[in-house]
Design an enzyme around this catalytic site. Structure first.
Site, PDB file in Angstrom:
ATOM      1  N   LYS A 101      25.306 120.852  92.280  1.00 41.05           N
ATOM      2  CA  LYS A 101      25.144 121.010  93.727  1.00 41.05           C
ATOM      3  C   LYS A 101      26.057 122.112  94.235  1.00 41.05           C
ATOM      4  O   LYS A 101      25.636 122.992  94.991  1.00 41.05           O
ATOM      5  CB  LYS A 101      25.443 119.677  94.423  1.00 41.05           C
ATOM      6  CG  LYS A 101      25.222 119.679  95.941  1.00 41.05           C
ATOM      7  CD  LYS A 101      26.527 119.920  96.720  1.00 41.05           C
ATOM      8  CE  LYS A 101      27.484 118.734  96.605  1.00 41.05           C
ATOM      9  NZ  LYS A 101      28.694 118.925  97.464  1.00 41.05           N
ATOM     10  N   THR A 161      32.266 119.100 100.295  1.00 39.08           N
ATOM     11  CA  THR A 161      31.891 120.438  99.832  1.00 39.08           C
ATOM     12  C   THR A 161      30.437 120.659 100.217  1.00 39.08           C
ATOM     13  O   THR A 161      29.527 120.027  99.661  1.00 39.08           O
ATOM     14  CB  THR A 161      32.068 120.570  98.313  1.00 39.08           C
ATOM     15  OG1 THR A 161      33.447 120.385  97.980  1.00 39.08           O
ATOM     16  CG2 THR A 161      31.629 121.952  97.834  1.00 39.08           C
ATOM     17  N   LYS A 215      36.316 127.144  98.705  1.00 41.24           N
ATOM     18  CA  LYS A 215      35.944 126.117  97.721  1.00 41.24           C
ATOM     19  C   LYS A 215      34.928 126.670  96.734  1.00 41.24           C
ATOM     20  O   LYS A 215      34.939 126.329  95.542  1.00 41.24           O
ATOM     21  CB  LYS A 215      35.380 124.881  98.434  1.00 41.24           C
ATOM     22  CG  LYS A 215      34.972 123.739  97.489  1.00 41.24           C
ATOM     23  CD  LYS A 215      36.137 123.212  96.655  1.00 41.24           C
ATOM     24  CE  LYS A 215      35.703 122.145  95.658  1.00 41.24           C
ATOM     25  NZ  LYS A 215      35.374 120.861  96.277  1.00 41.24           N
TER      26      LYS A 215
END
Length: 290
Positions: A240, A97, A172
């Site tokens: 993150k 990701t 995502k």
């Protein structure tokens, strides 16, 4: 059967690479901690290499599942990066990701040397990786995706191309935005139930069959009620990911007030020492507040 290189043997990558070996593919792995790569090779009968470049030499597919943008750049274009040794026509599949920006950057570099690049972040957590039941969200050229899809299907419950390069990473982000809101809502609900003197387990067993039900509710309510968070997807990683979402929203003009708020709640969890706690630890923050 294909010759496959897998870069990154974390809680996701280790079992994913294992599924590929079990399916009969010739798998070579690389991990920054070589001992882990050696252990994987011993367990699954594959090979390991000390650098991404050596691991990727002669591979039909190179697959990565590392930590962040910088980690991905390092294994692709660093001094011993995989792009150095990948042959024209080989395909790089990235399950990390990361930002759509680094995905587009690496896609362009790969294209210059005839390497295909598919961004393919995953959802489903460690259990999904171990059970071969991940949701894989892909972006990239249709012809490259078509070649790579059978490889990804080895560990996927669903695998789908959502658009051109970067579309997988953008999808995502949508996934993480949804999760942030659901986990915060579940945490507030359990906190409310406790304050109201209700039996939390009985409440969830009742409402989970209705419109309030979710994956998070089914899979996390027991550990949340027990105040146990040493498992699952770490708060550091969620922050993150949410940072990527918020930065991208600044670029495309989307308004994400709830996401920004939950990101700050996770910051509070970090201050409690919960950097590596599961994302469901938002409940612990509420309990700490009283």
């Amino acid at each position: 059967m294909a010759k496959i290189t897998f870069l990154g043997l974390g809680v996701m990558g280790y079992p994913m690479a294992g599924h590929l070996a079990a399916a009969g593919h010739e798998v070579t792995v690389f991990n920054r901690t070589t001992a882990k790569a050696e252990a994987w090779a011993k367990q699954h009968g594959g090979n390991f290499a000390p650098t991404p470049a050596l691991a990727a030499k002669g591979a039909d597919f190179v697959i990565s599942c590392v930590g962040n943008d910088d980690d991905l750049r390092a294994v692709c274009t660093g001094p011993d990066g995989a792009f150095q040794s990948m042959a024209e026509g080989a395909i790089f599949v990235d399950h990390t990701t990361v930002s759509a920006a680094v995905t587009r950057e690496l896609y362009a570099i790969a294209a210059e040397t005839g390497i295909g690049f598919v961004d393919a972040p995953v959802s489903g957590g460690q259990a999904g990786a171990e059970n071969g039941a991940l949701s894989v969200m892909c972006g990239g050229d249709q012809d490259k995706y078509d070649v790579a899809e059978p490889i990804m299907q080895v560990y996927a419950k669903v695998c789908r191309r959502l658009g051109e390069n970067g579309a997988g990473q953008l999808t995502k982000m949508v996934n993480q935005i949804c999760i942030a809101g659901v986990v915060q809502g579940l945490s507030e609900a359990l906190h409310f139930a406790e304050k109201a003197g209700l039996d939390g387990e009985a409440v969830i067993e009742t409402i989970s069959a209705g419109a309030a039900g979710s994956w998070q509710m089914q899979n996390r309510y027991k550990t949340m009620l027990a105040d146990e968070y040493d498992h699952g997807f770490a708060v550091d990683w969620m922050r993150k990911d949410l940072g990527i979402c918020l930065d991208t929203a600044d670029e495309n003009g989307a308004s994400l007030p709830m996401t920004a708020l939950v990101d700050q709640f996770y910051k509070d969890v970090q201050k409690l020492g919960g950097n590596r706690w599961d994302t469901s630890s938002l409940l612990k923050r509420l309990r700490h507040m009283g």
